[in-house]
Design an enzyme around this catalytic site. Structure first.
Site, PDB file in Angstrom:
ATOM      1  N   GLU A 186      -5.401  -6.739   1.832  1.00 44.15           N
ATOM      2  CA  GLU A 186      -4.102  -6.890   2.519  1.00 44.15           C
ATOM      3  C   GLU A 186      -3.456  -8.256   2.239  1.00 44.15           C
ATOM      4  O   GLU A 186      -2.742  -8.797   3.061  1.00 44.15           O
ATOM      5  CB  GLU A 186      -4.234  -6.669   4.035  1.00 44.15           C
ATOM      6  CG  GLU A 186      -4.666  -5.293   4.449  1.00 44.15           C
ATOM      7  CD  GLU A 186      -6.170  -5.109   4.449  1.00 44.15           C
ATOM      8  OE1 GLU A 186      -6.635  -3.984   4.162  1.00 44.15           O
ATOM      9  OE2 GLU A 186      -6.894  -6.084   4.730  1.00 44.15           O
ATOM     10  N   GLU A 243       0.821  -1.210   0.000  1.00 47.82           N
ATOM     11  CA  GLU A 243       0.000   0.000   0.000  1.00 47.82           C
ATOM     12  C   GLU A 243       0.858   1.265   0.000  1.00 47.82           C
ATOM     13  O   GLU A 243       0.841   2.055   0.951  1.00 47.82           O
ATOM     14  CB  GLU A 243      -0.964  -0.042   1.183  1.00 47.82           C
ATOM     15  CG  GLU A 243      -1.944  -1.211   1.066  1.00 47.82           C
ATOM     16  CD  GLU A 243      -2.957  -1.277   2.203  1.00 47.82           C
ATOM     17  OE1 GLU A 243      -2.659  -0.766   3.301  1.00 47.82           O
ATOM     18  OE2 GLU A 243      -4.039  -1.838   1.986  1.00 47.82           O
ATOM     19  N   SER A 289      11.523  -1.828   4.111  1.00 51.51           N
ATOM     20  CA  SER A 289      12.188  -2.488   2.997  1.00 51.51           C
ATOM     21  C   SER A 289      13.656  -2.115   2.950  1.00 51.51           C
ATOM     22  O   SER A 289      14.050  -1.031   3.372  1.00 51.51           O
ATOM     23  CB  SER A 289      11.512  -2.066   1.686  1.00 51.51           C
ATOM     24  OG  SER A 289      12.244  -2.510   0.574  1.00 51.51           O
ATOM     25  N   GLU A 304     -12.657  -9.636   8.815  1.00 51.86           N
ATOM     26  CA  GLU A 304     -11.357  -9.048   9.139  1.00 51.86           C
ATOM     27  C   GLU A 304     -10.671  -9.950  10.156  1.00 51.86           C
ATOM     28  O   GLU A 304     -11.257 -10.294  11.177  1.00 51.86           O
ATOM     29  CB  GLU A 304     -11.519  -7.636   9.698  1.00 51.86           C
ATOM     30  CG  GLU A 304     -10.227  -6.992  10.177  1.00 51.86           C
ATOM     31  CD  GLU A 304      -9.146  -6.988   9.097  1.00 51.86           C
ATOM     32  OE1 GLU A 304      -8.094  -7.597   9.336  1.00 51.86           O
ATOM     33  OE2 GLU A 304      -9.366  -6.384   8.036  1.00 51.86           O
ATOM     34  N   GLU A 348      -7.338  -6.574  -3.020  1.00 48.94           N
ATOM     35  CA  GLU A 348      -6.902  -5.190  -2.887  1.00 48.94           C
ATOM     36  C   GLU A 348      -5.412  -5.175  -3.243  1.00 48.94           C
ATOM     37  O   GLU A 348      -5.037  -4.880  -4.359  1.00 48.94           O
ATOM     38  CB  GLU A 348      -7.140  -4.676  -1.465  1.00 48.94           C
ATOM     39  CG  GLU A 348      -6.776  -3.220  -1.279  1.00 48.94           C
ATOM     40  CD  GLU A 348      -6.825  -2.817   0.174  1.00 48.94           C
ATOM     41  OE1 GLU A 348      -7.250  -1.689   0.443  1.00 48.94           O
ATOM     42  OE2 GLU A 348      -6.421  -3.615   1.042  1.00 48.94           O
ATOM     43  N   GLU A 383      -9.259   4.288  -0.637  1.00 47.85           N
ATOM     44  CA  GLU A 383      -9.480   4.646   0.762  1.00 47.85           C
ATOM     45  C   GLU A 383      -8.386   5.549   1.316  1.00 47.85           C
ATOM     46  O   GLU A 383      -8.619   6.303   2.271  1.00 47.85           O
ATOM     47  CB  GLU A 383      -9.574   3.376   1.609  1.00 47.85           C
ATOM     48  CG  GLU A 383      -8.277   2.590   1.670  1.00 47.85           C
ATOM     49  CD  GLU A 383      -8.452   1.207   2.283  1.00 47.85           C
ATOM     50  OE1 GLU A 383      -7.669   0.874   3.183  1.00 47.85           O
ATOM     51  OE2 GLU A 383      -9.351   0.470   1.867  1.00 47.85           O
TER      52      GLU A 383
END
Length: 702
Positions: free
Chosen positions: A478, A171, A194, A409, A496, A502
């Site tokens: 996710e 994301e 990362s 979730e 997603e 969002e």
């Protein structure tokens, strides 16, 4: 059909440096395989006389043995060609041609055990796929992969569209830079920081002389996702596998194979988006019957939480335990979104406007304590809050001809979800739910595993299989980015796995170029649940105190165009009903636009700049067109020569109004109608951050 081309025996192939060349069916691409003097397998790829990949090493490192990277000899080469056509259950086109030439190279380690690995290459006119395979053999059974030597050595310092190689999140907004300038250290990490020169796939590249190259993978099964380490001096890319909790990459048992590594190549950007190479490298559908799978549009109790009109949680209590809490006794705070009356409002809206489903988030207990605590048991997926009447809403939705979409979730606690999944799916089937949106926000349990590692990849795939057995459609958030597995499991409608719409509600937002990059990156592997259709673009009006200065970085017309340019068989009308009620003329496009297609034409495209796509609705003569731009205003000239000869159409054009812009005047749009045919050329003005959407409906026969 598949037929052999050649077989070369070991006696001819033990020579070091022996090269084997393969051309794609129309000779657009050429692959060369060889062995280095050190017995390292190598390959290179060219497009005509232009190099795509310089000589690049292949190999797999294995724990506790010499591995499959050097000291190898070729014992056999087989070559075949294949050409057939297949029909997807749903998709962007009605049928897909699968035409390639294949090279299967069998390599052997030195020494008495003679362990073998095979490298299977499939060369299409639009790119290359290759994977490692371990056949059944007496001296290789269980083995642990610690990494790959797989390289993609580029011939120059290409322009790259990249996000950080984060093991736990995709994301991010995209950075556009030369490969030599890749550095993610200034970028704020979402989950797992990362390495500075590590990027994710799909990686989109463009050479200085206009060659487009996309690197990704296909059919990610029982293996970790592949990231890429960038060498800024040589412009080489090396595979980096997401590690498990133990530090190893993958635990395998022969016979086994890796996912396909994919390289899509073209001399124009539209051809990259038109490629079906990744789908062709996936296995056919494993589902015996698919009539229950229905592409659809939906609304939901969702955006109102993002814009702070309501909340997922029912109370302000904290430190709750799932098994011990008396949820009926909790004091409600009064702004819980998933209450029976509010859900009925969405059901009524969906029924009135012909939308098939309603998603409800925050219906089940546990949201008071769901994020950030690395907690094992947060949700049980069957217990509703006191103000959400499951049986009443089931009956109400059924009477209106609307389906409810379940929300699961997990808060990253995947072991908890797997323990409870059977009961949760039984609950769904008993109450009329046939689709579910899953979520994996937070750090993964089992602790130490990553969202994109082998353990979680297997979970996502098991979940898709498990739900297919129950005839349930699934949309995963996710999750690892997709790799074409929706061909194999067509109930897996969307993911997603990228920075969605969002983010405009609670962060610095998505830059206007974002939606022009995603089709060349994230969407190369499969559909995205991007949640388009936001009409109230300046968000302060929903909650002035908490949304100060926040807005969606597009115009309203661009939000309409996204239904065409951001492909998904599961499309959300993401805004609140009252936002659509203020613009019923613009909402008509969302009601009309299809979600399943017989034909797709990529008319104009340039990553990071603009995109124009036309699509023909499944089983219909209707066409829909979307055009979007980055922060630059443009006028797109669009020929309608894809329309059938002799047929006139009514074009309804939803465009940015004069003076519109994403930042100053985002909700200004205009609608005009004209009669068109295949000789017509439309001129579509696109405002900064803007777009245009066009519906093309046939008039009476001529």
């Amino acid at each position: 059909m598949t037929r052999p081309l050649l077989t070369l025996a070991a006696a001819l192939l033990a020579l070091p440096g022996l090269a084997q060349r393969l051309h794609s069916p129309s000779h657009k691409l050429a692959l060369q395989f060889g062995l280095s003097p050190a017995g390292e397998p190598t390959y290179q790829l060219s497009y005509g006389n232009r190099p795509v990949l310089k000589p690049s090493r292949l190999g797999v490192a294995v724990q506790g043995q010499s591995g499959f990277a050097q000291g190898l000899t070729v014992v056999r080469i087989d070559s075949t060609q294949h050409d057939d056509t297949w029909q997807p259950v749903w998709g962007e086109v009605k049928s897909i041609r699968n035409h390639y030439r294949e090279l299967l190279v069998t390599l052997q380690q030195p020494g008495p055990e003679q362990r073998q690995v095979q490298v299977r290459f499939r060369l299409f006119d639009d790119g290359l796929g290759f994977r490692y395979e371990w056949p059944r053999q007496p001296n290789l059974q269980y083995f642990t992969v610690t990494g790959e030597q797989t390289e993609f050595n580029l011939p120059a310092d290409h322009k790259a569209f990249w996000i950080p190689g984060d093991y736990d999140s995709n994301e991010y907004a995209y950075t556009t830079s030369r490969l030599s300038q890749v550095d993610s250290s200034p970028i704020k990490a979402i989950e797992q920081k990362s390495a500075p020169q590590r990027v994710q796939t799909p990686l989109m590249l463009k050479s200085a002389d206009g060659l487009y190259v996309n690197i990704h993978e296909a059919a990610l099964v029982n293996y970790p996702a592949m990231m890429l380490n960038v060498n800024p001096q040589t412009f080489g890319l090396t595979a980096q596998l997401v590690p498990s909790a133990t530090g190893a990459a993958a635990y395998l048992q022969a016979p086994e194979h890796t996912p396909w590594r994919t390289v899509v190549v073209a001399d124009n950007a539209p051809a990259i988006l038109a490629s079906k190479l990744i789908l062709n490298l996936n296995e056919p559908s494993q589902l015996p019957e698919t009539s229950w799978i229905r592409p659809q549009k939906f609304v939901g109790v969702w955006w109102e939480m993002h814009v702070n009109r309501s909340s997922w949680n029912y109370s302000d209590a904290s430190n709750l335990k799932l098994a011990d809490t008396d949820w009926q006794a909790l004091k409600p705070h009064g702004h819980h979104g998933a209450n029976t009356a509010n859900v009925k409002r969405y059901i009524d809206f969906a029924a009135q406007h012909g939308l098939q489903s309603v998603l409800v988030e925050g219906w089940n207990v546990g949201w008071e304590d769901w994020a950030g605590n690395w907690k094992e048991e947060v949700f049980d997926f069957v217990t509703s809050y006191p103000d959400f009447n499951v049986a009443e809403l089931q009956q109400y939705a059924a009477a209106k001809g609307v389906k409810l979409i379940m929300h699961h979730e997990t808060s990253g606690s995947v072991t908890n979800y797997e323990r409870r999944q059977d009961r949760a799916l039984d609950f769904m089937k008993a109450h009329g739910y046939d689709a579910v949106k899953t979520g994996y926000v937070g750090r993964i349990i089992p602790r130490g595993e990553h969202h994109d590692g082998q353990w979680m990849v297997n979970h996502y795939n098991r979940t898709a299989q498990h739900m297919a057995q129950r005839q349930i459609m699934v949309d995963m958030h996710e999750s690892v980015r997709p790799t074409g597995l929706h061909r194999t499991y067509p109930n897996w409608l969307a993911n997603e796995a990228a920075r969605g719409n969002e983010f405009n509600a609670w962060s610095e937002g998505n830059p206007p170029e974002h939606e022009t990059i995603l089709p060349f990156t994230r969407l190369m592997g499969g559909p995205m649940d991007y949640t388009p259709g936001i009409f109230r673009l300046q968000l302060e009006s929903w909650n002035p105190e908490r949304n100060k200065g926040r807005q969606v970085h597009t115009t309203l017309a661009k939000q309409l165009a996204l239904y065409v340019t951001m492909y998904s068989p599961l499309q959300m009308a993401a805004d609140l009903p009252e936002a659509y009620e203020q613009h019923p003329d613009a909402f008509q496009f969302i009601k009309d636009v299809a979600v399943d297609w017989d034909d797709t034409r990529i008319l104009q495209a340039e990553p990071g700049e603009y995109l124009t796509i036309a699509r023909q609705a499944k089983g219909s003569r209707e066409w829909y067109l979307g055009a979007i731009t980055d922060e630059q205003a443009r006028q797109q000239t669009v020929k309608l020569d894809f329309l059938p000869a002799g047929q006139k159409y009514q074009a309804i054009i939803y465009a940015d109004a004069k003076g519109a812009s994403w930042d100053k005047n985002p909700e200004a749009y205009q609608i005009r109608r004209q009669t068109v045919d295949r000789k017509t050329t439309l001129k579509l003005p696109l405002a900064p951050g803007g777009g245009a959407a066009v519906s093309l409906k046939p008039l009476g026969a001529n």
